[in-house]
Write a protein that holds these residues in place. Sequence first.
Motif, PDB file in Angstrom:
ATOM      1  N   SER A 352      14.148 -16.325 -19.790  1.00  0.00           N
ATOM      2  CA  SER A 352      12.688 -16.265 -19.808  1.00  0.00           C
ATOM      3  C   SER A 352      12.183 -15.637 -18.525  1.00  0.00           C
ATOM      4  CB  SER A 352      12.085 -17.672 -19.976  1.00  0.00           C
ATOM      5  OG  SER A 352      12.351 -18.462 -18.838  1.00  0.00           O
ATOM      6  N   GLN A 353      11.123 -14.851 -18.669  1.00  0.00           N
ATOM      7  CA  GLN A 353      10.430 -14.281 -17.512  1.00  0.00           C
ATOM      8  C   GLN A 353       8.934 -14.440 -17.731  1.00  0.00           C
ATOM      9  OE1 GLN A 353      12.451 -11.317 -19.003  1.00  0.00           O
ATOM     10  NE2 GLN A 353      14.252 -12.357 -18.203  1.00  0.00           N
ATOM     11  N   LEU A 354       8.298 -15.080 -16.779  1.00  0.00           N
ATOM     12  CA  LEU A 354       6.848 -15.250 -16.789  1.00  0.00           C
ATOM     13  C   LEU A 354       6.287 -14.536 -15.570  1.00  0.00           C
ATOM     14  CD1 LEU A 354       6.672 -19.096 -17.552  1.00  0.00           C
ATOM     15  CD2 LEU A 354       6.693 -17.207 -19.205  1.00  0.00           C
ATOM     16  N   ALA A 355       5.177 -13.843 -15.751  1.00  0.00           N
ATOM     17  CA  ALA A 355       4.605 -13.094 -14.634  1.00  0.00           C
ATOM     18  C   ALA A 355       3.098 -12.986 -14.786  1.00  0.00           C
ATOM     19  CB  ALA A 355       5.222 -11.694 -14.543  1.00  0.00           C
ATOM     20  N   GLN A 356       2.428 -12.945 -13.652  1.00  0.00           N
ATOM     21  CA  GLN A 356       0.996 -12.679 -13.599  1.00  0.00           C
ATOM     22  C   GLN A 356       0.768 -11.569 -12.582  1.00  0.00           C
ATOM     23  OE1 GLN A 356      -1.547 -16.031 -12.762  1.00  0.00           O
ATOM     24  NE2 GLN A 356      -3.330 -14.749 -12.349  1.00  0.00           N
ATOM     25  N   GLU A 357       0.118 -10.490 -13.034  1.00  0.00           N
ATOM     26  CA  GLU A 357      -0.152  -9.345 -12.178  1.00  0.00           C
ATOM     27  C   GLU A 357      -1.653  -9.199 -11.956  1.00  0.00           C
ATOM     28  OE1 GLU A 357       2.731  -5.752 -12.869  1.00  0.00           O
ATOM     29  OE2 GLU A 357       2.096  -6.505 -14.821  1.00  0.00           O
ATOM     30  N   GLU A 358      -1.993  -8.750 -10.763  1.00  0.00           N
ATOM     31  CA  GLU A 358      -3.388  -8.459 -10.429  1.00  0.00           C
ATOM     32  C   GLU A 358      -3.427  -7.105  -9.719  1.00  0.00           C
ATOM     33  OE1 GLU A 358      -6.095  -9.952  -6.927  1.00  0.00           O
ATOM     34  OE2 GLU A 358      -6.080 -11.480  -8.522  1.00  0.00           O
ATOM     35  N   ILE A 359      -4.054  -6.126 -10.354  1.00  0.00           N
ATOM     36  CA  ILE A 359      -4.176  -4.788  -9.775  1.00  0.00           C
ATOM     37  C   ILE A 359      -5.627  -4.577  -9.351  1.00  0.00           C
ATOM     38  CG2 ILE A 359      -3.937  -2.306 -10.165  1.00  0.00           C
ATOM     39  CD1 ILE A 359      -1.825  -2.916 -12.247  1.00  0.00           C
ATOM     40  N   ARG A 360      -5.841  -4.360  -8.060  1.00  0.00           N
ATOM     41  CA  ARG A 360      -7.179  -4.100  -7.536  1.00  0.00           C
ATOM     42  C   ARG A 360      -7.371  -2.588  -7.433  1.00  0.00           C
ATOM     43  NH1 ARG A 360      -4.940  -8.119  -4.509  1.00  0.00           N
ATOM     44  NH2 ARG A 360      -4.508  -6.737  -2.733  1.00  0.00           N
ATOM     45  N   ASN A 361      -8.329  -2.073  -8.196  1.00  0.00           N
ATOM     46  CA  ASN A 361      -8.556  -0.638  -8.284  1.00  0.00           C
ATOM     47  C   ASN A 361      -9.594  -0.186  -7.267  1.00  0.00           C
ATOM     48  OD1 ASN A 361      -6.846  -0.258 -10.636  1.00  0.00           O
ATOM     49  ND2 ASN A 361      -8.451  -1.291 -11.802  1.00  0.00           N
ATOM     50  N   ALA A 362      -9.297   0.890  -6.582  1.00  0.00           N
ATOM     51  CA  ALA A 362     -10.264   1.530  -5.687  1.00  0.00           C
ATOM     52  C   ALA A 362     -10.829   2.769  -6.374  1.00  0.00           C
ATOM     53  CB  ALA A 362      -9.597   1.905  -4.365  1.00  0.00           C
ATOM     54  N   ASP A 363     -12.012   3.203  -5.957  1.00  0.00           N
ATOM     55  CA  ASP A 363     -12.624   4.413  -6.508  1.00  0.00           C
ATOM     56  C   ASP A 363     -11.902   5.629  -5.923  1.00  0.00           C
ATOM     57  OD1 ASP A 363     -14.208   6.565  -7.285  1.00  0.00           O
ATOM     58  OD2 ASP A 363     -16.069   5.397  -7.165  1.00  0.00           O
ATOM     59  N   THR A 364     -11.041   6.259  -6.722  1.00  0.00           N
ATOM     60  CA  THR A 364     -10.259   7.390  -6.216  1.00  0.00           C
ATOM     61  C   THR A 364     -11.118   8.621  -5.975  1.00  0.00           C
ATOM     62  OG1 THR A 364      -9.695   7.971  -8.515  1.00  0.00           O
ATOM     63  CG2 THR A 364      -8.127   6.596  -7.294  1.00  0.00           C
ATOM     64  N   GLY A 365     -12.369   8.613  -6.457  1.00  0.00           N
ATOM     65  CA  GLY A 365     -13.266   9.722  -6.158  1.00  0.00           C
ATOM     66  C   GLY A 365     -13.557   9.835  -4.676  1.00  0.00           C
ATOM     67  N   ALA A 366     -13.309   8.742  -3.934  1.00  0.00           N
ATOM     68  CA  ALA A 366     -13.533   8.762  -2.491  1.00  0.00           C
ATOM     69  C   ALA A 366     -12.562   9.709  -1.785  1.00  0.00           C
ATOM     70  CB  ALA A 366     -13.385   7.353  -1.919  1.00  0.00           C
ATOM     71  N   VAL A 367     -11.390   9.943  -2.377  1.00  0.00           N
ATOM     72  CA  VAL A 367     -10.397  10.824  -1.748  1.00  0.00           C
ATOM     73  C   VAL A 367     -10.921  12.255  -1.696  1.00  0.00           C
ATOM     74  CG1 VAL A 367      -8.066  11.753  -1.928  1.00  0.00           C
ATOM     75  CG2 VAL A 367      -8.505   9.358  -2.506  1.00  0.00           C
ATOM     76  N   GLY A 368     -11.463  12.747  -2.811  1.00  0.00           N
ATOM     77  CA  GLY A 368     -12.031  14.094  -2.823  1.00  0.00           C
ATOM     78  C   GLY A 368     -13.301  14.182  -1.997  1.00  0.00           C
ATOM     79  N   ALA A 369     -14.123  13.107  -2.055  1.00  0.00           N
ATOM     80  CA  ALA A 369     -15.368  13.116  -1.290  1.00  0.00           C
ATOM     81  C   ALA A 369     -15.101  13.165   0.207  1.00  0.00           C
ATOM     82  CB  ALA A 369     -16.199  11.891  -1.642  1.00  0.00           C
ATOM     83  N   ARG A 404     -20.865  12.215  -2.632  1.00  0.00           N
ATOM     84  CA  ARG A 404     -21.259  10.871  -2.252  1.00  0.00           C
ATOM     85  C   ARG A 404     -20.497  10.425  -1.013  1.00  0.00           C
ATOM     86  NH1 ARG A 404     -23.575   7.651  -6.104  1.00  0.00           N
ATOM     87  NH2 ARG A 404     -23.793   6.257  -4.317  1.00  0.00           N
ATOM     88  N   ASN A 405     -21.093   9.470  -0.304  1.00  0.00           N
ATOM     89  CA  ASN A 405     -20.460   8.895   0.876  1.00  0.00           C
ATOM     90  C   ASN A 405     -19.139   8.230   0.459  1.00  0.00           C
ATOM     91  OD1 ASN A 405     -19.767   6.816   2.901  1.00  0.00           O
ATOM     92  ND2 ASN A 405     -21.720   7.357   3.838  1.00  0.00           N
ATOM     93  N   PRO A 406     -17.997   8.653   1.009  1.00  0.00           N
ATOM     94  CA  PRO A 406     -16.701   8.107   0.570  1.00  0.00           C
ATOM     95  C   PRO A 406     -16.583   6.596   0.718  1.00  0.00           C
ATOM     96  CG  PRO A 406     -16.387  10.090   1.867  1.00  0.00           C
ATOM     97  CD  PRO A 406     -17.834   9.729   1.999  1.00  0.00           C
ATOM     98  N   LEU A 407     -17.024   6.064   1.858  1.00  0.00           N
ATOM     99  CA  LEU A 407     -16.943   4.620   2.052  1.00  0.00           C
ATOM    100  C   LEU A 407     -17.927   3.879   1.150  1.00  0.00           C
ATOM    101  CD1 LEU A 407     -16.402   4.011   5.863  1.00  0.00           C
ATOM    102  CD2 LEU A 407     -14.934   3.321   3.988  1.00  0.00           C
TER     103      LEU A 407
END
Length: 463
Positions: A352-369, A404-407
Amino acid sequence: MNQKFKTALLLLILPLLAVAQSVITGTIKDASTGLPVPSASVLVKGTSNGTATDFDGNYTLNNVPDGAVIVFSYIGYTTQEVAYTGQSTIDIALAEDPSELDAIVLIGYGSIKQENVTSAQETIKSEEFNKGAITSPGQLIAGKAAGVQVTAASGRPGDGPVIRVRPGSTLSGSQDALYVVDGVPLDQSNASLNSINPNDIESITILKDASATAIYGNRASNGVVLITTKKANFSSDLKVRYDVQFAVEKVDNNTDVLTGDEFRQMVADQGRDTSILGDANTDWQDAIYQNGTRAIHNLTIEKGYDNTSIRASLGYNNEHGTLQRSGYERASLSLNVIQKLLDNKLKLTFTSQLAQEEIRNADTGAVGAAVVFDPTQPIFSGSDLYGGYFEYTNSTGIEPNAPRNPLGLLNSLDSQLDNYQARLNMNAEYKLPVKGLKFTGNAGIDYNEFDSYSLRDANSGGR
């Protein structure tokens, strides 16, 4: 005169370069049968420069430097090394390695000795895995299996690599391999290898040819990746182990852009109005990136009795990405139990394998901005509008044609994906009275539940 000298010098150097890097061809055959050995590895020792033999056992190896050592190898055969002293042709006869032929390998529907394998497969064991603070099982075998491509899907924390066993035959359909964990095929539409703790994996076997479709159907048309988890040995002492790994990541190479002073000077040199520019010198790329950290904790307990073996493990992974507000957390629990009954005629295996994942997403549009935003402007405007971040505006609000302002993009977004995963499997193996014949039954379940949300600060001006 100078041009003639340069031409003469170039004509002198070219032959030297041609001599320094040579091409070797040859054929690799079986020493006992004389038959060609296809897909054998030919590698310049200590480098990544290599090739493989074709169906007729022929190979061509380019860019071989003088004094190099050429390594010839294939599964089940003794590896040979030959020093390169200018030979244009090197033919090799590989002899079988008896120690390799007794190895037990998985073939999808069971396990047999290596010497009896007729399909194209490759097994990577735990001692051969890549080392380090590894989050995804796919990273364990990167560069370890011939012809198997393991590439990063993205730089987002929690995104596992893409595994390609062989080139797909479709432009629009999935090219992903079928993943099978302890006999349970994963749902290809929701398969998440990251939910498996790499610390719990004993071996990974890759089935490359079309024979896998006879077992798993058209799901295996792009190959099969068999993952076997660790179990405790019978009659073994109690073992308790805790280990922790820590890694730091940073962005080394940013896009080369103008500083605030350089941008103001360029505008002035062109005779344009500099009054609309700011007085700051803001490095927007430096503002959005941070040193990423990764901490991996593993606690393992195992004990073996005469007829019972038990292994349990608890894992926790916490990762902060190099892009601010990006991150990944995983908590995992695994339990493997083997019980022998009826004078060892019946063996029951529960995993048996039990898992809980949490992925926190950042706005990747900030990279180009961050690459295109005005470096003369400050991060904060000094007002409460748009979260206090500087933005280009017009009479109605934020200027839609301006970046837009990246931060501001990063800190105004709250986005998260949660995955709750449960994978259970029960295997029963009974030895029948007929010698060498046994009955095997397998039942399992793979359950995934996804929850996600994405919220944008109402005061950010929208996006």
